[in-house]
Design a protein around this motif. Structure first.
Motif, short mmCIF file in Angstrom:
data_model
loop_
_atom_site.label_atom_id
_atom_site.label_comp_id
_atom_site.label_asym_id
_atom_site.label_seq_id
_atom_site.Cartn_x
_atom_site.Cartn_y
_atom_site.Cartn_z
N ILE A 82 24.87 41.29 64.58
CA ILE A 82 25.83 42.28 63.69
C ILE A 82 26.65 41.17 63.51
O ILE A 82 27.46 41.67 61.90
N PRO A 83 27.60 40.40 64.25
CA PRO A 83 28.64 39.24 63.94
C PRO A 83 28.30 38.58 61.87
O PRO A 83 29.11 38.69 60.56
N SER A 84 26.78 38.14 62.04
CA SER A 84 26.22 37.37 60.71
C SER A 84 26.27 38.52 59.77
O SER A 84 26.47 38.02 58.39
N LEU A 85 25.34 39.11 60.18
CA LEU A 85 25.02 40.06 59.08
C LEU A 85 26.83 40.49 58.37
O LEU A 85 26.86 40.61 57.45
N SER A 104 30.91 29.59 56.12
CA SER A 104 32.21 30.20 55.78
C SER A 104 31.59 30.57 54.96
O SER A 104 32.30 31.49 54.65
N ASN A 105 30.34 30.78 54.66
CA ASN A 105 30.11 31.85 53.27
C ASN A 105 28.36 31.52 53.32
O ASN A 105 27.35 31.47 52.58
N ASP A 318 25.77 26.60 65.01
CA ASP A 318 26.80 27.54 64.26
C ASP A 318 26.33 29.16 65.09
O ASP A 318 25.76 29.64 64.27
N PRO A 319 27.39 29.53 65.50
CA PRO A 319 26.61 30.86 65.71
C PRO A 319 26.19 31.74 65.11
O PRO A 319 25.74 32.67 65.02
N ARG A 320 27.25 31.39 63.98
CA ARG A 320 27.28 32.36 62.62
C ARG A 320 25.81 32.15 62.16
O ARG A 320 25.26 33.12 61.15
N SER A 321 25.17 30.89 61.03
CA SER A 321 24.28 30.41 60.94
C SER A 321 23.06 30.74 61.60
O SER A 321 21.69 31.11 61.50
#
Length: 354
Positions: A82-85, A104-105, A318-321
Motif C-alpha cells: 500500500i505505501p509504494s502504491l 522518491s520517483n 529501500d522499503p519503497r522500492s
C-alpha cells in the motif's frame, strides 16, 4: 324358607373347582401384571481414545494453520504494498514502465509483466495438455502392467529435477536447437503478430518461445499424474459394458474414460497453469531482458512476475522500492489463488471425484 341344598359329589383327582360346583379361583399366572414405569433411556457417550482425540486435534489444527498462514501472507503483501502504491507516479495496472531505482520517483506498472507471464504460462499449457493426456491414456489403457508402473515413475521423476537445471538446459541446449525452427517461423509466418520478429536476438534462445517449452516440460508431471489417477477410477462396469457392446479400445476410451475423467483432466491442467504462472528460476535464466515493451510475439524477451522479483533482489534495500515488487507479488498471489480455486471448483462439481 331355606335354600335347597346342592348335592356335591366327591372330588376326584384332576377335577377343577368349577366342575365340583365350586367357582375356580384364578391361577396366579393368570393374574394381571401391573404396568411398571419405563426407565428413562440414557445414551452413554462413546468412549474416545486419547490417541483419536490427539489426532483429531492435530488434523484440525493443521487445517486451521494453513488457512491462517494464507491469510497472513495476503495481509503482509497488502500492508507492504500500500505505501509504494500510494507513491507510484503511473497507473499500476495499465502502465508498461518499470523504474524503481529512485525511491522518491517510483514509476512502476504491471501490464508488461502480466502479458509475458500469461503468454508463457498459456504456451506451456497448450504444449503440455495434449502430451499429458496421451501419456495418461497410454499408462492406464494401453501399456502392459509391468511397463506402465516404471514408465509412470520416470514421468514423475521430472518433478524432482531442480528448476535451475531446466533453466540451464533450456538456455544452452534447447535454445540453439530451436533456433532454425524459430527462424523458419519468423520468415514464413512473420506476418502473424504471434510469430513476428521479436525484441531480442533469437539466436541466443532467450525468448518466450523457449521459456514456454521448458515450462511445459516442468508442468507435464503434474498434469500427467493427476489425469492418470482420474482415468484409473473409471467404473469397471462402464468399461465392461462398452466392451460387451462390441466397442473397440479407442471407442471404450472415447465413450467411458474421457467423459468420466474430463473434469479431472481440466482440473489437473488448471493446477499445471498455476505452477506455470509462478515458475521463477528457470524463466529468469532463459528470458533475456528486453529494451522495448512486449509486442505480442513469441520471440520477444521480457520478464514474468516471478523472474522480475527474483532478479531485482539487490534493489530491496529501500522499503519503497521493495514495496513495488511486493505489489507485483500480490498480483501474482491473487492470480495463482484464483486459478487454483477454479480447479477446485471444477472437481467439487463432480461427486465421483469426492
Amino acid at each position: 324358607m331355606k335354600d335347597p341344598v346342592v348335592a356335591k359329589r366327591p372330588a376326584r383327582p384332576g377335577d377343577t373347582g368349577a366342575e365340583r360346583g365350586v367357582a375356580a379361583a384364578p391361577h396366579a399366572s393368570e393374574a394381571p401384571i401391573p404396568p411398571t414405569p419405563e426407565a428413562p433411556e440414557t445414551t452413554k457417550a462413546p468412549h474416545v481414545r486419547p490417541g483419536d482425540r490427539i489426532f483429531r486435534g492435530l488434523a484440525t489444527g493443521s487445517g486451521v494453520f494453513i488457512v491462517v498462514l494464507i491469510g497472513a501472507i495476503g495481509l503482509f503483501l497488502i500492508l507492504q504494498a500500500i505505501p509504494s502504491l500510494g507513491l507510484d507516479n503511473v497507473n499500476f495496472l495499465t502502465s508498461r514502465e518499470w523504474n524503481t531505482t529512485d525511491p522518491s520517483n517510483l514509476r512502476f506498472g504491471i501490464l508488461d509483466l502480466t502479458l509475458v507471464t500469461v503468454v508463457v504460462a498459456l504456451l506451456a499449457l497448450l504444449i503440455a495438455m495434449p502430451i499429458a493426456l496421451g501419456i495418461a491414456l497410454f499408462l492406464t489403457q494401453y501399456a502392459p502392467r509391468n511397463l506402465a508402473r516404471p514408465f509412470a515413475y520416470v514421468v514423475d521423476l521430472l518433478a524432482a529435477v531442480p528448476s535451475i537445471v531446466f533453466g540451464l538446459w533450456g538456455l544452452f541446449v534447447l535454445g540453439p536447437v530451436l533456433f532454425p525452427f524459430s527462424e523458419w517461423l519468423i520468415e514464413n509466418l512473420g506476418w502473424i503478430p504471434l510469430f513476428a520478429k521479436g525484441n531480442v536476438n533469437v539466436q541466443l534462445g532467450g525468448t518466450i518461445f523457449t521459456a514456454g517449452i521448458v515450462v511445459a516440460v516442468m508442468i507435464l508431471p503434474i498434469i500427467t499424474a493427476v489425469s492418470r489417477e482420474v482415468f484409473e477410477r473409471t467404473p469397471t462396469m462402464h468399461v465392461e459394458g462398452a466392451i460387451a457392446l462390441g466397442a473397440t479400445k479407442w471407442e471404450v476410451v472415447r465413450t467411458t474414460v474421457l467423459p468420466f475423467g474430463k473434469a479431472g483432466y481440466v482440473s489437473a491442467s488448471m493446477l499445471g497453469l498455476g505452477r506455470a504462472l509462478g515458475e521463477t528460476i528457470a524463466v529468469a535464466i532463459i528470458l533475456s531482458t528486453a529494451t522495448s515493451s512486449f509486442g505480442w510475439s513469441l520471440f520477444d524477451g521480457g520478464s514474468t512476475f516471478a523472474s522480475k522479483i527474483a532478479l531485482a533482489a539487490p534493489e530491496f534495500n529501500d522499503p519503497r522500492s521493495a514495496g513495488a515488487y511486493i505489489a507485483a507479488g500480490l498480483v501474482l498471489f491473487v492470480l495463482t489463488f484464483v486459478v487454483n480455486a477454479i480447479a477446485r471448483s471444477i472437481v467439487a462439481g463432480h461427486k465421483e471425484y469426492e
